[in-house]
Write a protein that holds these residues in place. Structure first.
Motif, PDB file in Angstrom:
ATOM      1  N   TYR A  39     -27.273  14.225  24.043  1.00  0.00           N
ATOM      2  CA  TYR A  39     -26.069  13.832  23.312  1.00  0.00           C
ATOM      3  C   TYR A  39     -26.325  13.621  21.818  1.00  0.00           C
ATOM      4  CZ  TYR A  39     -23.498  13.348  27.629  1.00  0.00           C
ATOM      5  OH  TYR A  39     -22.872  13.621  28.808  1.00  0.00           O
ATOM      6  N   VAL A  40     -27.572  13.575  21.403  1.00  0.00           N
ATOM      7  CA  VAL A  40     -27.883  13.408  19.981  1.00  0.00           C
ATOM      8  C   VAL A  40     -27.314  14.607  19.222  1.00  0.00           C
ATOM      9  CG1 VAL A  40     -29.727  13.288  18.261  1.00  0.00           C
ATOM     10  CG2 VAL A  40     -29.937  12.020  20.403  1.00  0.00           C
ATOM     11  N   GLY A  41     -26.526  14.316  18.186  1.00  0.00           N
ATOM     12  CA  GLY A  41     -25.893  15.360  17.387  1.00  0.00           C
ATOM     13  C   GLY A  41     -24.455  15.633  17.803  1.00  0.00           C
ATOM     14  N   LYS A  42     -24.031  15.109  18.954  1.00  0.00           N
ATOM     15  CA  LYS A  42     -22.653  15.289  19.415  1.00  0.00           C
ATOM     16  C   LYS A  42     -21.808  14.127  18.908  1.00  0.00           C
ATOM     17  CE  LYS A  42     -23.815  17.949  23.472  1.00  0.00           C
ATOM     18  NZ  LYS A  42     -23.719  18.085  24.912  1.00  0.00           N
ATOM     19  N   PRO A 102     -20.738   2.535  16.304  1.00  0.00           N
ATOM     20  CA  PRO A 102     -20.388   3.363  15.147  1.00  0.00           C
ATOM     21  C   PRO A 102     -21.238   2.995  13.933  1.00  0.00           C
ATOM     22  CG  PRO A 102     -18.427   2.451  16.173  1.00  0.00           C
ATOM     23  CD  PRO A 102     -19.611   1.764  16.781  1.00  0.00           C
ATOM     24  N   TYR A 103     -21.302   3.915  12.991  1.00  0.00           N
ATOM     25  CA  TYR A 103     -22.084   3.726  11.771  1.00  0.00           C
ATOM     26  C   TYR A 103     -21.674   2.450  11.053  1.00  0.00           C
ATOM     27  CZ  TYR A 103     -24.006   4.642   7.146  1.00  0.00           C
ATOM     28  OH  TYR A 103     -24.693   4.552   5.972  1.00  0.00           O
ATOM     29  N   PHE A 106     -26.030   3.996  22.072  1.00  0.00           N
ATOM     30  CA  PHE A 106     -25.748   5.253  21.372  1.00  0.00           C
ATOM     31  C   PHE A 106     -25.395   4.885  19.943  1.00  0.00           C
ATOM     32  CE2 PHE A 106     -24.877   6.138  25.787  1.00  0.00           C
ATOM     33  CZ  PHE A 106     -25.368   7.420  25.979  1.00  0.00           C
ATOM     34  N   MET A 107     -26.270   5.204  19.006  1.00  0.00           N
ATOM     35  CA  MET A 107     -26.032   4.875  17.605  1.00  0.00           C
ATOM     36  C   MET A 107     -25.351   6.033  16.899  1.00  0.00           C
ATOM     37  SD  MET A 107     -27.183   1.826  17.343  1.00  0.00           S
ATOM     38  CE  MET A 107     -27.246   1.537  15.606  1.00  0.00           C
ATOM     39  N   GLY A 108     -24.301   5.731  16.145  1.00  0.00           N
ATOM     40  CA  GLY A 108     -23.573   6.745  15.401  1.00  0.00           C
ATOM     41  C   GLY A 108     -24.005   6.807  13.955  1.00  0.00           C
ATOM     42  N   ASP A 109     -23.833   7.977  13.339  1.00  0.00           N
ATOM     43  CA  ASP A 109     -24.155   8.124  11.920  1.00  0.00           C
ATOM     44  C   ASP A 109     -22.857   8.140  11.113  1.00  0.00           C
ATOM     45  OD1 ASP A 109     -23.111  10.659  12.351  1.00  0.00           O
ATOM     46  OD2 ASP A 109     -24.996  11.709  12.016  1.00  0.00           O
ATOM     47  N   LYS A 135     -21.371  11.152  14.478  1.00  0.00           N
ATOM     48  CA  LYS A 135     -22.172  11.825  15.505  1.00  0.00           C
ATOM     49  C   LYS A 135     -23.269  10.882  15.992  1.00  0.00           C
ATOM     50  CE  LYS A 135     -21.354  16.293  13.492  1.00  0.00           C
ATOM     51  NZ  LYS A 135     -20.918  17.328  14.316  1.00  0.00           N
ATOM     52  N   ILE A 136     -23.722  11.106  17.211  1.00  0.00           N
ATOM     53  CA  ILE A 136     -24.781  10.285  17.783  1.00  0.00           C
ATOM     54  C   ILE A 136     -26.100  10.644  17.104  1.00  0.00           C
ATOM     55  CG2 ILE A 136     -26.059   9.742  19.892  1.00  0.00           C
ATOM     56  CD1 ILE A 136     -23.443  10.403  21.419  1.00  0.00           C
ATOM     57  N   SER A 137     -26.751   9.639  16.550  1.00  0.00           N
ATOM     58  CA  SER A 137     -28.012   9.876  15.851  1.00  0.00           C
ATOM     59  C   SER A 137     -29.222   9.402  16.646  1.00  0.00           C
ATOM     60  CB  SER A 137     -28.009   9.182  14.491  1.00  0.00           C
ATOM     61  OG  SER A 137     -27.854   7.778  14.664  1.00  0.00           O
TER      62      SER A 137
END
Length: 98
Positions: free
Chosen positions: A47-50, A68-69, A84-87, A91-93
């Protein structure tokens, strides 16, 4: 005589170099420490990048949170929780336990 010594040393180095095994890392068989992967984060690395919203309909075995970021989160460390960390682009980073 000096030439024979140089040739012998060079031949010995080539012979030893041929005995050396090449250590290659295969990313598909990366070892995961079971103690640090109690939440199963290794199963969700695809899921990283999605988009962060791509995990909305998924049912998880362990507690999970989408962050979220630049959001505020509690700093308690729980190895059973999936994060799940967002950028900045949403997107998931990073996916990790903690």
């Amino acid at each position: 005589m000096k030439m024979k010594g140089t040739i012998a040393v060079a031949a010995a180095l080539f012979a030893l170099a041929g005995c050396q095994s090449a250590a290659t890392k295969n990313s598909t068989t990366a070892q995961v420490d079971p103690e640090m992967d109690r939440c199963g984060a290794s199963e969700y690395q695809q899921y990283v990048g999605k988009p962060l919203s791509s995990i909305n309909g998924i049912r998880f075995e362990h507690p999970a949170r989408a962050v979220p970021y630049n959001s505020a989160v509690t700093m308690d460390f729980n190895l059973n929780r999936l994060n799940f960390m967002g950028d900045a682009q949403g997107k998931i980073s990073r996916v990790y336990c903690g």
